[in-house]
Scaffold this motif. Structure first.
Motif, PDB file in Angstrom:
ATOM      1  N   HIS A  45      43.778  41.556  37.999  1.00  0.00           N
ATOM      2  CA  HIS A  45      43.696  43.411  37.917  1.00  0.00           C
ATOM      3  C   HIS A  45      44.546  43.682  36.744  1.00  0.00           C
ATOM      4  O   HIS A  45      45.807  43.245  36.364  1.00  0.00           O
ATOM      5  CB  HIS A  45      44.438  44.064  39.008  1.00  0.00           C
ATOM      6  CG  HIS A  45      44.393  45.306  39.013  1.00  0.00           C
ATOM      7  ND1 HIS A  45      45.382  46.074  38.855  1.00  0.00           N
ATOM      8  CD2 HIS A  45      43.453  46.276  39.219  1.00  0.00           C
ATOM      9  CE1 HIS A  45      45.254  47.310  38.750  1.00  0.00           C
ATOM     10  NE2 HIS A  45      44.087  47.536  38.976  1.00  0.00           N
ATOM     11  N   THR A  47      43.795  46.941  34.821  1.00  0.00           N
ATOM     12  CA  THR A  47      43.994  48.370  35.126  1.00  0.00           C
ATOM     13  C   THR A  47      43.015  48.940  35.904  1.00  0.00           C
ATOM     14  O   THR A  47      42.219  48.247  36.459  1.00  0.00           O
ATOM     15  CB  THR A  47      43.875  49.296  33.519  1.00  0.00           C
ATOM     16  OG1 THR A  47      42.555  49.308  33.229  1.00  0.00           O
ATOM     17  CG2 THR A  47      44.816  48.758  32.520  1.00  0.00           C
ATOM     18  N   GLU A  50      39.805  47.923  34.409  1.00  0.00           N
ATOM     19  CA  GLU A  50      39.881  46.494  33.818  1.00  0.00           C
ATOM     20  C   GLU A  50      40.119  45.642  34.587  1.00  0.00           C
ATOM     21  O   GLU A  50      41.304  45.571  35.128  1.00  0.00           O
ATOM     22  CB  GLU A  50      40.767  46.856  32.470  1.00  0.00           C
ATOM     23  CG  GLU A  50      40.348  45.303  31.490  1.00  0.00           C
ATOM     24  CD  GLU A  50      41.284  45.650  30.264  1.00  0.00           C
ATOM     25  OE1 GLU A  50      41.360  44.817  29.418  1.00  0.00           O
ATOM     26  OE2 GLU A  50      41.787  46.647  30.128  1.00  0.00           O
ATOM     27  N   TYR A  51      39.506  44.539  34.506  1.00  0.00           N
ATOM     28  CA  TYR A  51      39.651  43.382  35.287  1.00  0.00           C
ATOM     29  C   TYR A  51      39.243  42.111  34.530  1.00  0.00           C
ATOM     30  O   TYR A  51      38.471  42.038  33.738  1.00  0.00           O
ATOM     31  CB  TYR A  51      38.882  43.200  36.626  1.00  0.00           C
ATOM     32  CG  TYR A  51      38.993  44.311  37.355  1.00  0.00           C
ATOM     33  CD1 TYR A  51      39.916  44.302  38.678  1.00  0.00           C
ATOM     34  CD2 TYR A  51      38.572  45.499  37.346  1.00  0.00           C
ATOM     35  CE1 TYR A  51      40.322  45.188  39.368  1.00  0.00           C
ATOM     36  CE2 TYR A  51      38.905  46.717  38.197  1.00  0.00           C
ATOM     37  CZ  TYR A  51      39.569  46.588  39.120  1.00  0.00           C
ATOM     38  OH  TYR A  51      39.963  47.757  39.963  1.00  0.00           O
ATOM     39  N   ASP A  52      40.036  41.062  34.575  1.00  0.00           N
ATOM     40  CA  ASP A  52      39.751  39.531  33.936  1.00  0.00           C
ATOM     41  C   ASP A  52      39.212  38.904  35.045  1.00  0.00           C
ATOM     42  O   ASP A  52      39.797  38.909  36.316  1.00  0.00           O
ATOM     43  CB  ASP A  52      40.978  39.026  33.526  1.00  0.00           C
ATOM     44  CG  ASP A  52      41.416  39.422  32.168  1.00  0.00           C
ATOM     45  OD1 ASP A  52      40.704  40.370  31.466  1.00  0.00           O
ATOM     46  OD2 ASP A  52      42.697  39.179  31.825  1.00  0.00           O
TER      47      ASP A  52
END
Length: 79
Positions: A45, A47, A50-52
């Motif tokens: 996680h 934001t 936004e996730y990787d």
């Protein structure tokens, strides 16, 4: 790091914000790849939006990652 070996798929993995201790709310995404041909190995996680995502290597050739197969649940509108 990104060079770590990812051994298995995520299974109904709920991503909660850092420091959050309650029950998951709408918008706390749930990732799942625990099904045939699923290949999502890790989720980080970054934001709220936004996730990787780390995809496991292909079973027959670990140098390749040629498909993305996983589900995402519990999204909220405009997320």
């Amino acid at each position: 790091g990104s060079d770590d070996i990812i051994a298995g798929n995520v299974s109904k993995y709920t991503v909660l914000p850092a420091g959050y201790g309650g029950q998951p709310k709408k918008g706390h995404l749930i990732f799942d790849a625990c099904f045939e041909s699923g290949n999502l190995g890790r989720v980080d996680h970054i934001t709220e939006f936004e996730y990787d995502l780390f995809i496991r290597p292909d079973t027959c050739n670990p140098r390749f990652r040629v498909w993305f197969n996983f589900t995402v649940e519990n999204v909220k509108e405009s997320q």
